[in-house]
Design a protein around this motif. Structure first.
Motif, short mmCIF file in Angstrom:
data_model
loop_
_atom_site.label_atom_id
_atom_site.label_comp_id
_atom_site.label_asym_id
_atom_site.label_seq_id
_atom_site.Cartn_x
_atom_site.Cartn_y
_atom_site.Cartn_z
N CYS A 1 0.83 -1.21 0.00
CA CYS A 1 0.00 0.00 0.00
C CYS A 1 0.86 1.25 0.00
O CYS A 1 1.87 1.33 0.68
N CYS B 1 -2.78 5.84 -1.01
CA CYS B 1 -3.39 6.82 -1.90
C CYS B 1 -4.82 7.18 -1.50
O CYS B 1 -5.37 8.16 -1.98
N GLU B 2 -5.42 6.34 -0.68
CA GLU B 2 -6.80 6.59 -0.23
C GLU B 2 -7.87 6.34 -1.27
O GLU B 2 -9.06 6.60 -1.01
N CYS C 1 -9.11 3.61 -2.34
CA CYS C 1 -10.05 2.58 -1.91
C CYS C 1 -11.05 3.13 -0.90
O CYS C 1 -12.26 2.95 -1.03
N CYS D 1 -7.40 0.06 -6.82
CA CYS D 1 -6.13 0.17 -6.09
C CYS D 1 -4.95 0.10 -7.06
O CYS D 1 -4.76 -0.90 -7.73
S1 SF4 Z 1 -6.14 1.89 -2.96
FE1 SF4 Z 1 -6.10 1.61 -0.73
S2 SF4 Z 1 -4.88 -0.23 -0.45
FE2 SF4 Z 1 -4.47 0.47 -2.53
S3 SF4 Z 1 -2.64 1.75 -2.32
FE3 SF4 Z 1 -4.42 3.10 -2.17
S4 SF4 Z 1 -4.81 3.27 0.05
FE4 SF4 Z 1 -3.47 1.48 -0.25
#
Ligand code: SF4
Ligand SMILES: Cc1ncc(C[n+]2csc(CCOP(=O)(O)OP(=O)(O)O)c2C)c(N)n1
Ligand SMILES: Cc1ncc(C[n+]2csc(CCOP(=O)(O)OP(=O)(O)O)c2C)c(N)n1
Ligand code: SF4
Ligand code: SF4
Ligand code: SF4
Lengths: 305, 386, 183, 96, 305, 386, 96, 183
Positions: free
Chosen positions: G28, G31-32, G34, G75
């Protein structure tokens, strides 16, 4: 007939000079182009256009790539640059930026400009670089002996498509329009007056102007395809060219020995690269832009305090 | 020689990396046109130039690729600008055809290659010195070039100025062969007063209109220029050409032209070559190096001297033309030349040739990504001195 | 000052290079010393491990690379793991205490600071490195505080000078608080 | 053979301009463009060869020439040109 | 939270593998892309599309150029080729012609495909070469540190346009349409389901298919332009993307932080290069074409009689 | 070794020029993919191929430029074809970046350069031999290539076959350095029965799926291939890579890789080098030549022998790797090597280096457009024998 | 903070599918995406850092997850995935 | 047969190369001899001066270029002027009488033929060179008529074989008529 002056050999023309000879490197004539090749006619129209547009000869530079058409630079008595295959446009770009006063004209073949040089022409059009591009389209690579070009119509025979060309050719005006050219026209070498006029317009248009001049390649295209000579192609243009100004560039593809739509297709006002560059600096930096003596922030940064 | 324009000279002490220093050198030298295409580790040169434009005037254009960049540079020169382009290995390879055009048309311009480790994409952010032979032989046909190799940001500044001057003097493309280490190494760079910076102006024709021949030469074999718009309405071409610049398809013209193109460099090697020599008299071994490798070698040289080995040092600031004359003078006087390079043997081949068996040539190859381990160099010196 | 070698390590985007630049500039431009800053990173522009190295010396610097690390500044675990072994005896380790957990060692003086967190508190994580610069200046004393502050001021964009100087001060104060070695 | 150029609009004017046709024979490559596309049918191809082995044009009906310049502009070899006819009494080096 | 499996280090994922890991070189993860970079999302959609389209993994080859996006080839567990900057398309062309059974997919950045690689993409589209091109458009050169791309919107700040970009950017779908692409679509990385569907369609479309995937470059484009992170750009896409299938490609230029028109713009049937090549040989040579054992006329010519 | 496919072999006597003979060699060698871009004097090679396709199968595509051509060739190879491209100097220069990719990825392919006189556009229809050093050094970074130089249409045929075989054997680009004279010279070419033509098949991996590593090597240092679609789902890159083909950004991997790339050629020089030697034993002078120049030299050699001069002849069929080992053996045994080349000194530099001062090296330069005057060669031999 | 994903159409069905959310923390990069784009507001970012120094997501409201897979597909780091919830009694290595 | 050297010259498009090719092939493939044909032309593809050269020999040919021209075939004035001096004593000149006016010479046997005109009469100027081939075969006797005819037949496109053989025969007959030297 007998009282017509016949020059017994090439040097002898001085006395009775062709009115275009002051724009030609007459010491290099006759030129290398084949009998009934149409390139010379296009050059003739261009020379005429410079005169008519009233541009000072010292203010025009001609840049060519490599090819039969590429040899134009060698025959026109202007500052003239015969560069490498496909690279006339970046050369012209550099020259224009270094010397904005010049009219920089690229004069080259369809293969040079759209095969190996394709990337440069699409980017120059996108940038609206203030140059004029004259593309002599003879549907083939002349200089190297008649290979397929990216303009060769389907089924035409060339030395690299001995069983008939089958790749979709570019529709040059359409491509140029899509890339952003400010002026786009197409004529054949037969349309001497229209072509001349179009060259004038292109030369005077700020930004990227593009004129496609369809011209016979007698030795390779015509002969190989059993179409007679360049003379027969000129007659073909006479019978098959349709003037349709303002046609939708999407609809003016050229098929093998089909009707050819000619005319002026695009004439629009877009700021040139140089204008936009200045505008952008102006709007970002305002006053500072004009105060060249003041070091920019970055430079101040690392001056020893 | 003229003085640099004050507004172009950032007099003072700066903390700059080699790339940025190179930009300042170009600006000081009067460079008012750069066409380039980004590539690590060279991009900082043009980035700085783009930022500097509002203060100095001039034009930067990011072209669609490196071929366009070098060709725009040539167009810029004939349009009247002092021009430069900047790249690294992959882009340098792409420029080769039009470097040939530059050599053929005798277009004064500067090409900066911040070398990284190859071949191909290799190690894009890591050092190499393996484009040296390419600088000399990369384009087809015979020609000669000038190539310089700075060893510090300070020299990236000064040799870039020198590159412009040499390009004007000899009407030839000049390469500044930085390496990633120097390009990305930051040190104090002292920029002198404009009045202390000497700029060689372009050698323009003084012929009246109608009489100018673009490739007419006098004794020194170097023609004078005219720019587009100067009224001479001349022709230039990449074809073999006579002094009028007209194509001439015969082997006699070819012979005259290609010999002149090469000889104007070869015959002036002593003028062009900058060497830094140290304790050469009486040396048993000479450590010959250039670029970052010359700094890495310092430690080895000092350690060797501490052990009583008589080791001289020769540093090439000019890599091409190769200082053949000097190696030939020294061959036989020393046991060996030790040549560390970040490649698998390039300059060492020239050293070997010029030694003609009279001194040994010992290459210390290193494939790149890092610099040599100074101990390996020391070991080679010890070995050579035996 | 005899030759001193400093390694700064972290990942792309943390300002690892700028950290080296600031110390180097402080030394060479404002501190009357010689300094050479070099950098190394993967081919990947960002996001991956990167490091800068600084050599500071009274004398002209010929060999510009690290031999023994006198000071290691570690802003990421990866970077710490990679370079920890290079730290010389009696070397100094400076690390972001939220991101790096140093191994036990008797020969190393280790100084931790929650720089990322402090930076976030100051309003922008981007000044994490400047917090570390201040902290390092305090705990190592290698370069004069004034010189470093000048270097900070002259190396960051005009609009961020204030924030950066605040970060520098914050780090410096943390350093002064913590002058006793932890390791 | 059909004519491939339209008649100039001013062809029936009263004051028809006249032209002197000049042919630089050794530049000619015999393409026949001039002869073919002349709107006034002034030119014809000679049965002679020039040094390069091409048939060149000759003036068939000089008095029909209206100085429209078409042959001059279309000639790809810069081998033919037309000057406005000199006024009577004026002497020229080469006149048609 | 505590019962969620957390892998303490990278190798540990084997036990509880991500369902895409069979299509990924999981031994190379985490990848090099920055936090909040959108490239990974596009890759995710692509992997999904391959599965959904039911294509055998052994029958897909990925070709990338150089750039952040160019690294895709290195993370996808398919036959994958990381070539030189700008040259993915000719590489893919050669591969497709040598091995027509393969689905050859070019996955690269806007700079790679349209700056240095511009000539190849326009010619491949013209030829209707049977490949799929996925262009991740992040409006900038990521890999080299944030220089202007031929897609950079006006006024955006990049390291080579420190005072604001001013060159007109390419409108990629328009250019592709003008060159003859059979399938052209544009989506953003936020449109994960639409993008996936579009990839499926493109993969199954005979001829040259092109999908532009707009994705955030957080580190360089977003940060430099003070637009926050890739996260903020994703939100921007959410608020500003308008789905308009079948829009006239001429009208879907992208301005700086303006509305973005997404959708499928072109889906037309054109014979591929290979089909046309066979048709042409067939129509010219007829029977002879299939009798490979018979030497052609030319060869007969110079056989010793 | 396999036999050539009968349908690809035009057994019999033909009157062909070197370009056409080269095409027939390629076809016989199994070349089923050519990507090219026209350029004088090489275009006949692809023109013939385009005509021959209906009888032999295979694909010819005329690409938009030479960069696209070489890159399509690489794609073709990894797609499973035996591939070739054809060009001349300017196009060769443009190919340099991706020749580097070929070397780096160990892509077996053939590049034909029908040399004309340069630099730049030069004399497009006239002879030169000045791309020899470029063949070796034209791309950035360190690598080695193989380059062959035919002296007749017959050899244009047979050495093109050899080029394909060597490319497969050493997993490397191989260059056929024709020159315009040979390319455009027409002579009888005798094409043998298919059964007499030996073709080296590509060295494919025999690893089961999941176990194949694209750059795993055994003792000979040469990896085995897998094509796209073979099910191995492997990765290749122009970045520095480990045996899995994965990028590895460190100097150790770089060292292993670059050394192997170079050494697989260097260490096999004796296997690769084809030399034609004549009357070397007891010679006072050796005339060393290649390509058309070796035929022009015949007259001079005979005339010299007629005058009682002991002149041996060494002809390089392989120019790269340079037969260093052989020159070193002979250095000191003869007074001089006389090296006529249609350039201003290229192979002669290598000869000079290998002679290490033990024998003289006498270059007879010629700038191109025509071949040497045999009398000049004779004069040089006489001079050297004194 | 506004929700950026529309509710799946089937959200009010009786048999709502359920998903097991798996997070590969070390992949991870925080990036937020999700958490932000989850249509059911299942995820939230942890205040902890992973080894690279990123905040990673954690499951805030596990029972709201309908296995729509959005977090998995969006993601960019292949760091989160959802498996259909196991039936009762089934044993899994890792369960949410 | 001892080494014989033949030069054919004209301008592009006249079939100068094909002429050389036919004689060369006649010699090497159908005549039991060795032959090497070389060509030279300007960079300009067509329209300008071009020439081919043929060496025919019993023995293997090493040096493939001209030293003394035994036979000069001139299809254009330019070409003739360029190469006339190279013709050896007792050399043979064959020329197109409409296009070339040979200088007076005592040592050269000159045979003229109005080949372009004859070709035009045969219906296509393009066979001018084949008329000359026939003519040259007759007046020089250098290669067997049968071998040359076979070479013509096997070197021209299938559809034009008849026309070409007619042109060959026409030229040959003209040659026989003219066997007395003019010059
Ligand atoms: S989508 Fe969620 S799990 Fe994937 S990198 Fe971004 S914060 Fe991490
Ligand atoms: C790099 C490079 N590649 C190829 C060539 C060979 N070449 C010269 S001209 C030409 C094509 C010319 O075609 P076009 O531009 O259509 O001009 P034309 O001769 O038909 O007027 C080619 C392929 C070259 N000179 N340089
Ligand atoms: C010949 C060459 N020129 C330049 C480069 C440097 N380079 C690598 S990637 C890149 C641009 C990448 O931009 P883009 O294709 O938009 O991809 P992104 O990184 O944004 O995904 C450049 C200029 C190179 N590797 N090779
Ligand atoms: S080959 Fe074609 S294009 Fe070239 S000069 Fe001749 S007719 Fe014109
Ligand atoms: S147009 Fe010119 S070249 Fe053609 S026939 Fe007339 S004069 Fe001759
Ligand atoms: S630099 Fe930009 S494009 Fe490259 S990985 Fe980072 S965010 Fe993505």
């Amino acid at each position: 007939m007998s009282d017509l002056k016949m020059d017994p050999c090439y040097e002898d023309v001085a006395e009775d000079r062709h009115p275009m000879d002051h724009l030609l490197r007459a010491d290099r004539l006759p030129h290398i182009w084949c009998a009934t090749c149409g390139i010379g006619t296009v050059v003739k129209c261009f020379a005429e256009a410079i005169d008519k547009a009233g541009i000072d000869y010292d203010d025009v530079a001609i840049v060519s790539g490599i090819g039969c058409t590429g040899r134009v630079a060698g025959y026109v008595k202007l500052d003239s640059y015969h560069t490498t295959h496909g690279r006339a446009i970046p050369f012209a770009t550099g020259m224009k930026l270094a010397n904005p006063r010049m009219k920089v004209v690229v004069f080259s073949g369809d293969g040079d400009l759209f095969a190996i040089g394709g990337n440069h022409i699409i980017h120059a059009a996108r940038r609206n670089m203030d140059i004029t591009v004259i593309c002599v389209n003879n549907f083939i690579y002349g200089m190297t002996g008649g290979q397929a070009a990216p303009t060769t119509p389907n089924t035409a025979n060339t030395s690299t498509t001995p069983h008939g060309a089958f790749e979709q050719p570019f529709n040059l005006p359409h491509l140029m329009e899509a890339c952003g050219a400010a002026y786009v026209a197409r004529w054949t070498a037969l349309h001497v007056r229209r072509l001349t006029e179009s060259f004038q317009e292109a030369l005077l248009k700020p930004g990227f102007s593009f004129v496609e001049a369809i011209a016979p390649c007698s030795t390779l295209y015509a002969r190989r395809n059993k179409l007679g000579s360049g003379y027969d192609l000129m007659r073909f243009y006479h019978d098959n060219a349709e003037i349709k100004h303002g046609s939708d560039p999407r609809e003016i593809d050229i098929g093998y020995q089909n009707k050819i739509t000619v005319g002026k297709f695009v004439d629009r006002d877009r700021p040139t690269w140089q204008m936009k560059s200045m505008e952008q600096l102006d709007s970002t930096l305002g006053e500072k832009y004009y105060l060249h003596d003041e070091a920019c922030e970055m430079c101040k940064e690392d001056i020893n305090a | 020689m003229q003085q640099a324009e004050p507004k172009r000279v950032l007099t003072g002490s700066h903390y700059l990396d080699g790339d940025h220093a190179c930009t300042e050198g170009a600006i000081a030298a009067g460079c008012n046109f750069i066409a380039g295409y980004p590539i690590t580790p060279s991009t900082e040169v043009v980035e700085r130039y783009a930022r500097r434009i509002p203060s100095i005037g001039g034009t930067f254009i990011q072209m669609e690729d490196e071929i366009a960049s070098i060709t725009a540079v040539l167009g810029g020169v004939w349009g009247g600008a002092k021009s430069m382009t900047v790249t690294s290995g992959p882009g340098f390879s792409l420029m080769m055809e039009n470097i040939g055009l530059a050599a053929m048309t005798e277009t004064p311009c500067v090409i900066v290659n911040v070398q990284r480790a190859g071949p191909s994409t290799g190690l894009p952010t890591m050092v190499g010195q393996a484009d040296i032979m390419q600088a000399r032989w990369g384009s087809h046909g015979d020609y000669e070039v000038i190539a310089l190799a700075p060893q510090s940001p300070q020299e990236a500044f000064s040799l870039t100025i020198e590159a412009f001057n040499l390009s004007e003097k000899y009407r030839t493309p000049v390469m500044v062969m930085l390496d990633e280490c120097i390009g990305h190494m930051t040190e104090r760079v002292v920029i002198p007063e404009a009045s202390e910076i000497k700029i060689l102006p372009r050698r323009m024709t003084d012929k009246p209109k109608g009489e100018y021949l673009p490739y007419e030469v006098g004794e020194d074999g170097i023609p004078s220029m005219a720019h587009a718009g100067d009224g001479h309405r001349y022709h230039i071409t990449g074809l073999t050409h006579d002094e009028r610049g007209y194509p001439a398809m015969d082997s006699k013209t070819q012979d005259t032209l290609v010999r002149r193109l090469c000889d104007k460099i070869r015959n002036n090697a002593k003028d062009i070559c900058m060497l830094e020599e140290e304790e050469i008299e009486g040396a048993d071994v000479i450590l010959l190096s250039y670029g970052i490798t010359s700094r890495v070698s310092r430690a080895a040289i000092e350690a060797a001297r501490a052990k009583g080995i008589k080791v001289g040092s020769m540093r090439l600031l000019t890599v091409w033309p190769f200082p053949e004359y000097r190696i030939k003078e020294l061959a036989g006087k020393v046991k060996a030349f030790v040549v560390p390079e970040i490649n698998y043997g390039q300059v060492s081949l020239e050293v070997e040739r010029c030694c003609a068996g009279k001194s040994e040539t010992i290459l210390i190859p290193h494939m790149g990504g890092t610099v040599h381990n100074p101990e390996d160099i020391l070991k080679a010196i010890e070995e050579a001195a035996k | 000052m005899p030759r001193k070698e400093i390694r700064i390590t972290g990942y792309g985007g943390q300002g690892v290079i700028l950290t080296g630049y600031i110390f180097g500039k402080a030394a060479a431009i404002f501190g009357g010393l010689h300094s050479t800053m070099t950098q190394s990173f993967g081919p990947e522009a960002r996001g991956s491990a990167c490091a800068s190295a600084l050599v500071v010396d009274d004398n002209v610097i010929a060999y510009p690379y690290m031999r023994d690390t006198d000071i290691l500044i570690a802003l990421s675990r990866e970077g710490y793991e990679k370079y920890a072994d290079e730290l010389s005896e009696n070397g100094i380790l400076v690390y972001d205490a939220d991101l790096v957990t140093p191994h036990q060692s008797d020969t190393v003086q280790a100084y931790g600071i929650q720089a990322a967190r402090l930076a976030e508190e100051l309003g922008n994580r981007i000044v994490q490195n400047i917090v570390v610069v201040g902290f390092t200046t305090a705990v190592t004393g290698i370069i004069d505080r004034e010189a470093v502050a000048k270097a900070v001021e002259s190396s960051v964009p005009g609009s961020t000078i204030e924030l950066n100087l605040k970060a520098f001060a914050t780090g410096y104060e943390e350093g002064q608080k913590l002058l006793a070695p932890v390791g | 053979m059909p004519r491939y150029w339209r008649e100039p609009l001013d062809v029936h004017d009263i004051k028809v301009p006249r032209g002197d046709i000049h042919i630089i024979i050794e530049r000619c490559k015999g393409c026949e463009f001039c002869a073919e596309f002349c709107p006034r049918d002034v030119l014809a191809m000679s049965s002679e060869f020039n040094a390069k082995g091409y048939h060149y044009p000759e003036v068939k009906q000089a008095d029909r020439c209206v100085d429209c310049d078409l042959c001059e502009i279309i000639c790809p070899d810069f081998a033919i040109f037309v000057l406005p006819e000199k006024k009577d009494g004026e002497v020229r080096n080469a006149a048609s």
